[in-house]
Design a protein around this motif. Sequence first.
Motif, short mmCIF file in Angstrom:
data_model
loop_
_atom_site.label_atom_id
_atom_site.label_comp_id
_atom_site.label_asym_id
_atom_site.label_seq_id
_atom_site.Cartn_x
_atom_site.Cartn_y
_atom_site.Cartn_z
N ARG A 1 2.89 7.65 5.57
CA ARG A 1 4.08 6.94 5.14
C ARG A 1 4.32 7.11 3.65
N ALA A 2 3.25 7.10 2.85
CA ALA A 2 3.39 7.29 1.41
C ALA A 2 3.97 8.66 1.10
N GLN B 1 2.99 6.07 -2.55
CA GLN B 1 4.10 6.93 -2.91
C GLN B 1 4.02 7.35 -4.38
N TRP C 1 -4.68 5.43 -0.68
CA TRP C 1 -3.26 5.17 -0.74
C TRP C 1 -2.44 6.46 -0.59
N ASN D 1 0.83 -1.21 0.00
CA ASN D 1 0.00 0.00 0.00
C ASN D 1 0.86 1.26 0.00
N HIS D 2 1.94 1.24 0.81
CA HIS D 2 2.78 2.44 0.93
C HIS D 2 3.51 2.75 -0.37
N THR E 1 8.73 -3.64 4.47
CA THR E 1 7.71 -3.92 5.48
C THR E 1 8.40 -4.42 6.75
N ALA F 1 -1.95 8.46 3.00
CA ALA F 1 -1.22 7.85 4.11
C ALA F 1 0.08 8.61 4.38
#
Length: 399
Positions: A301-302, A276, A296, A271-272, A341, A299
């Motif tokens: 993190r993205a 991105q 997506w 997902n990340h 991950t 987020a």
Amino acid sequence: MNKQWSPELHDFPAELLLLLDMVQSGRSSFAALNVADQSLDWQAFGSLALHHRLYPTIHAVCNAQSQQLPSNMLQWLNQKYQRNAFTMLQLSGQMQRVTQALTDRQIRALQLKGPVLAQSLYGDLSRRTSKDLDVLVPIEQADEAEQVLLSLGFVKTQEVPRTTDNWRWRYNHESYVDERTGVEIELHWRLNGDAGAEQGFEELWERRQQLEFGGTAIQMLGQEDLLIYLCVHGARHAWFRLRWLVDIDRLVQSQLDWQLLRRLTHQYKCNHIVGQAFVLTHWMLHTPISGEMAQWADAPRAQDLARRVLVFIREKVNLCPEPETQVLAKYYRSYQYALKTIGQKALFWVRKMAPDDWDMQTLPLPKMLYFMYYPLHPFLLLYRRTQRRDAVQREVEQQ
């Protein structure tokens, strides 16, 4: 420049922003080009178009706005475009030849990029560059597929180290070249090397799509699998070529099964990475973030991962296989770790404790003494780390 770019791109050079404006899919107004702006460095612009492999994409835009471009730039673009058109036709011919030979041996094959990507995303072989063919076959038929390539006159140019038993899991392809034509092929048995869980061949084959090239049926990844593959490929290379983001921009505007994509990205824990890619295309190409894409792209993190790669794009860094400087190489390794991950990070540290191919290159031993790599591994690892740290320090002192 009068376009409202993302604040994240405030330090991008004008030539790079112009390039970004020109490659936007159906949304570019060419507003970034100010005829009266004498500060544009057209040589730098051409260098960027070449580095990011976007010269065939901007060719049509530049021809339409020919009165606003220097004549030598137009001439350069035309030459590059024509040469790329010939290369893509040559790749297409070899793709048909190899596909037919594999089919005759009852070996299923999926084309990953190359001419199929140019045709499916741009509708024209000459609108995208490719330097080689990427062919995915079932892992149990990889050796047989290699024999097919060798029988067609291809010569192996890159062979993965086979000193450890898990080499086919850690690596994903080997390379070959036809010395008569110079066409290169990467024969894949996995989509990505050392990347953990990913879609299996049978699953990919079931969702495949088919294109026709000169009467030959060519199989390629389905749209959702293609999006994931391109996102993972671009992320692993820190998106240092903008061509990959333009591919994503084109792909998200096609008919995607968002529910299937959601299931696949969750199942394969990417997902990340997809997020991105969506963030970067929005920042750089003004790709609209639809309601489906937001889960997506929103987020944190993205967005953090997107910011991490900006330096590689801004500085025109070549990451094949490693950054040009030790400082950037260190930053790149940190970024690669951030991509992993939790499970991949755990596996990364487990492997740090076990002998690997680097040990065997650092201190070659006869096969009968391979057992010595287990007690020697920590010392060899420390030695390599010290060598890298000293190299970085020398580079800093020279700056």
